[in-house]
Design a protein around this motif. Structure first.
Motif, PDB file in Angstrom:
ATOM      1  N   ARG A 175      26.403  51.292  57.359  1.00 49.11           N
ATOM      2  CA  ARG A 175      27.479  51.342  58.338  1.00 49.11           C
ATOM      3  C   ARG A 175      28.244  50.024  58.440  1.00 49.11           C
ATOM      4  NH1 ARG A 175      22.680  50.728  60.799  1.00 49.11           N
ATOM      5  NH2 ARG A 175      22.439  49.238  62.507  1.00 49.11           N
ATOM      6  N   ASP A 176      27.653  48.947  57.926  1.00 51.33           N
ATOM      7  CA  ASP A 176      28.338  47.657  57.975  1.00 51.33           C
ATOM      8  C   ASP A 176      29.507  47.588  56.998  1.00 51.33           C
ATOM      9  OD1 ASP A 176      26.256  47.818  56.017  1.00 51.33           O
ATOM     10  OD2 ASP A 176      26.465  45.672  55.626  1.00 51.33           O
ATOM     11  N   VAL A 177      29.510  48.455  55.978  1.00 53.60           N
ATOM     12  CA  VAL A 177      30.577  48.405  54.977  1.00 53.60           C
ATOM     13  C   VAL A 177      31.322  49.734  54.834  1.00 53.60           C
ATOM     14  CG1 VAL A 177      29.523  46.561  53.624  1.00 53.60           C
ATOM     15  CG2 VAL A 177      28.942  48.941  53.117  1.00 53.60           C
ATOM     16  N   VAL A 178      30.918  50.757  55.580  1.00 49.97           N
ATOM     17  CA  VAL A 178      31.552  52.071  55.455  1.00 49.97           C
ATOM     18  C   VAL A 178      32.141  52.479  56.801  1.00 49.97           C
ATOM     19  CG1 VAL A 178      31.189  54.507  54.932  1.00 49.97           C
ATOM     20  CG2 VAL A 178      29.979  52.762  53.625  1.00 49.97           C
ATOM     21  N   PRO A 179      33.406  52.876  56.850  1.00 46.68           N
ATOM     22  CA  PRO A 179      33.993  53.324  58.120  1.00 46.68           C
ATOM     23  C   PRO A 179      33.291  54.574  58.620  1.00 46.68           C
ATOM     24  CG  PRO A 179      35.457  53.818  56.279  1.00 46.68           C
ATOM     25  CD  PRO A 179      34.372  52.932  55.733  1.00 46.68           C
TER      26      PRO A 179
ATOM     27  N   ARG B 133      36.833  46.934  43.938  1.00 49.91           N
ATOM     28  CA  ARG B 133      37.428  45.606  44.003  1.00 49.91           C
ATOM     29  C   ARG B 133      38.940  45.712  44.136  1.00 49.91           C
ATOM     30  NH1 ARG B 133      36.735  41.530  46.305  1.00 49.91           N
ATOM     31  NH2 ARG B 133      34.778  40.931  45.314  1.00 49.91           N
ATOM     32  N   GLY B 134      39.546  46.671  43.432  1.00 53.31           N
ATOM     33  CA  GLY B 134      40.985  46.858  43.542  1.00 53.31           C
ATOM     34  C   GLY B 134      41.410  47.253  44.946  1.00 53.31           C
ATOM     35  N   GLY B 135      40.563  48.019  45.636  1.00 51.91           N
ATOM     36  CA  GLY B 135      40.883  48.446  46.987  1.00 51.91           C
ATOM     37  C   GLY B 135      40.476  47.458  48.054  1.00 51.91           C
ATOM     38  N   LEU B 136      39.702  46.445  47.662  1.00 54.01           N
ATOM     39  CA  LEU B 136      39.229  45.425  48.610  1.00 54.01           C
ATOM     40  C   LEU B 136      39.537  44.023  48.074  1.00 54.01           C
ATOM     41  CD1 LEU B 136      35.703  46.895  49.403  1.00 54.01           C
ATOM     42  CD2 LEU B 136      37.599  46.726  51.018  1.00 54.01           C
ATOM     43  N   PRO B 137      40.819  43.711  47.898  1.00 54.75           N
ATOM     44  CA  PRO B 137      41.168  42.407  47.303  1.00 54.75           C
ATOM     45  C   PRO B 137      40.667  41.211  48.094  1.00 54.75           C
ATOM     46  CG  PRO B 137      43.085  43.424  48.326  1.00 54.75           C
ATOM     47  CD  PRO B 137      42.011  44.461  48.298  1.00 54.75           C
ATOM     48  N   ASN B 138      40.466  41.384  49.398  1.00 56.11           N
ATOM     49  CA  ASN B 138      40.014  40.278  50.242  1.00 56.11           C
ATOM     50  C   ASN B 138      38.568  40.438  50.693  1.00 56.11           C
ATOM     51  OD1 ASN B 138      42.642  39.073  50.229  1.00 56.11           O
ATOM     52  ND2 ASN B 138      43.283  40.573  51.772  1.00 56.11           N
ATOM     53  N   GLY B 139      37.877  41.469  50.167  1.00 51.78           N
ATOM     54  CA  GLY B 139      36.493  41.700  50.551  1.00 51.78           C
ATOM     55  C   GLY B 139      35.548  40.693  49.920  1.00 51.78           C
ATOM     56  N   SER B 140      34.426  40.463  50.576  1.00 49.64           N
ATOM     57  CA  SER B 140      33.432  39.521  50.061  1.00 49.64           C
ATOM     58  C   SER B 140      32.643  40.166  48.927  1.00 49.64           C
ATOM     59  CB  SER B 140      32.473  39.098  51.169  1.00 49.64           C
ATOM     60  OG  SER B 140      31.675  40.211  51.583  1.00 49.64           O
ATOM     61  N   GLU B 141      31.975  39.347  48.145  1.00 46.89           N
ATOM     62  CA  GLU B 141      31.145  39.854  47.066  1.00 46.89           C
ATOM     63  C   GLU B 141      29.993  40.693  47.628  1.00 46.89           C
ATOM     64  OE1 GLU B 141      29.718  40.532  43.209  1.00 46.89           O
ATOM     65  OE2 GLU B 141      31.650  39.804  43.964  1.00 46.89           O
ATOM     66  N   GLU B 142      29.458  40.277  48.751  1.00 47.22           N
ATOM     67  CA  GLU B 142      28.362  41.025  49.364  1.00 47.22           C
ATOM     68  C   GLU B 142      28.815  42.424  49.771  1.00 47.22           C
ATOM     69  OE1 GLU B 142      25.256  40.711  53.179  1.00 47.22           O
ATOM     70  OE2 GLU B 142      26.818  39.196  52.878  1.00 47.22           O
ATOM     71  N   GLU B 143      29.998  42.522  50.360  1.00 45.92           N
ATOM     72  CA  GLU B 143      30.515  43.832  50.761  1.00 45.92           C
ATOM     73  C   GLU B 143      30.744  44.712  49.539  1.00 45.92           C
ATOM     74  OE1 GLU B 143      34.281  45.842  53.204  1.00 45.92           O
ATOM     75  OE2 GLU B 143      34.231  43.670  52.838  1.00 45.92           O
ATOM     76  N   LEU B 144      31.272  44.134  48.479  1.00 47.52           N
ATOM     77  CA  LEU B 144      31.516  44.889  47.250  1.00 47.52           C
ATOM     78  C   LEU B 144      30.222  45.439  46.674  1.00 47.52           C
ATOM     79  CD1 LEU B 144      33.525  45.797  45.068  1.00 47.52           C
ATOM     80  CD2 LEU B 144      33.125  43.603  43.921  1.00 47.52           C
TER      81      LEU B 144
END
Length: 288
Positions: free
Chosen positions: A96-100, A139-150
């Motif tokens: 739930r920390d990374v999924v809406p 990664r393309g959809g999360l250009p500003n996301g952290s590596e951990e989130e990816l």
């Protein structure tokens, strides 16, 4: 009822089933929404939300309602036990920390469905993605996301794929546009590996893969991606999920579901499994 989800708590499929059963029991007993609400000393909206699985099934509420409906003790105890199970978070809750929240409903439906039909105009459907392809897409959809989130999102996507390996695996029918194969996601090696994955899964008895060629021209389904769910449980209607930029829509009205189902079937007629495999083999060579 058609519903857009953007931040609400997503129900589990079991909770949806029990909500429908509560409604059936109420109607069978001839109890109005107003009378059910009086029994619990709540507003009628609360009863509606319980029946639509929009809120957790509180055991005390469930027990009082079933008593009001004239259920016997054994039926009440069994229903309360199921309600407690339905309130337990699914395995996907840990992500739930990374999924809406609106997407966790999708995972619950996907995990419980007997039949899945998907249409994908842009990317390989998540259930068939390789790890490297999934990483490149996310990664393309999360250009500003952290590596951990990816990493967490890729992990969830791959874990979802385990349902295709179950003994009771659902039937999966995927229709994709040829454009998906030309969209270079990651390196040529990533694309070649992804295409080889599609060739492998297309031979599974419970997986069908149709690729609509460019030569098909304009067609009825050239729209947003969607997934159709059918369940074994009679309490659940067929449901269609369609994804938007920042939210999603779940449809269960017969007309809406029927329109998507017809579109999926019409698109599948624009190609064949043999032509789709031939196209995959040609594209694999292009990425070699």
């Amino acid at each position: 009822m058609s519903e857009a989800r953007s931040g609400t708590s997503a129900p589990t499929v079991l909770r949806m089933i029990l909500g429908r059963r509560l409604q059936d029991l109420r109607l069978g007993a001839g109890v109005s929404l107003e009378d059910a609400a009086k029994a619990l000393r709540v507003k009628t909206l609360t009863i509606r939300r319980l029946e639509k699985a929009e809120v957790a099934l509180k055991p005390l509420y469930v027990e009082k309602l079933l008593e009001t409906f004239g259920a016997d003790r054994q039926e009440i105890d069994e229903f309360v036990d199921l309600a407690e199970q339905a309130n337990e978070p699914g395995w996907w809750h840990s992500y739930r920390d990374v999924v809406p929240s609106w997407f966790t409903a999708y995972v619950s439906l996907e995990t419980s469905a007997q039949t899945l039909r998907t249409y994908e105009p842009q990317y390989v459907t998540g259930l068939l993605q390789t790890p490297d392809y999934a990483r490149a897409v996310l990664r393309g959809g999360l250009p500003n996301g952290s590596e951990e989130e990816l990493v967490r999102r890729v992990e969830l996507r791959l874990r979802r794929q385990s349902l295709l390996e179950r003994e009771d695996a659902p039937t999966l029918w995927v229709v994709m546009e040829e454009a998906v194969l030309h969209r270079a996601v990651g390196s040529p090696d990533v694309m070649r590996e992804q295409i080889e994955r599609l060739l492998d899964v297309s031979q599974l008895a419970h997986v069908s893969l149709d690729i609509v060629p460019f030569t098909a021209g304009a067609h009825v389904g050239a729209c947003a991606p969607f997934t159709y769910f059918r369940f074994e449980e009679p309490e659940l209607p067929d449901i269609v999920y369609s994804e938007l930029l920042s939210a999603s829509v779940y449809l269960d009205q017969r007309a809406d579901v029927g329109a998507h189902l017809e579109a999926h079937s019409r698109m599948a007629l624009l190609t064949s499994s043999e032509d789709s495999r031939a196209l995959l083999n040609r594209m694999r060579k292009e990425y070699s």
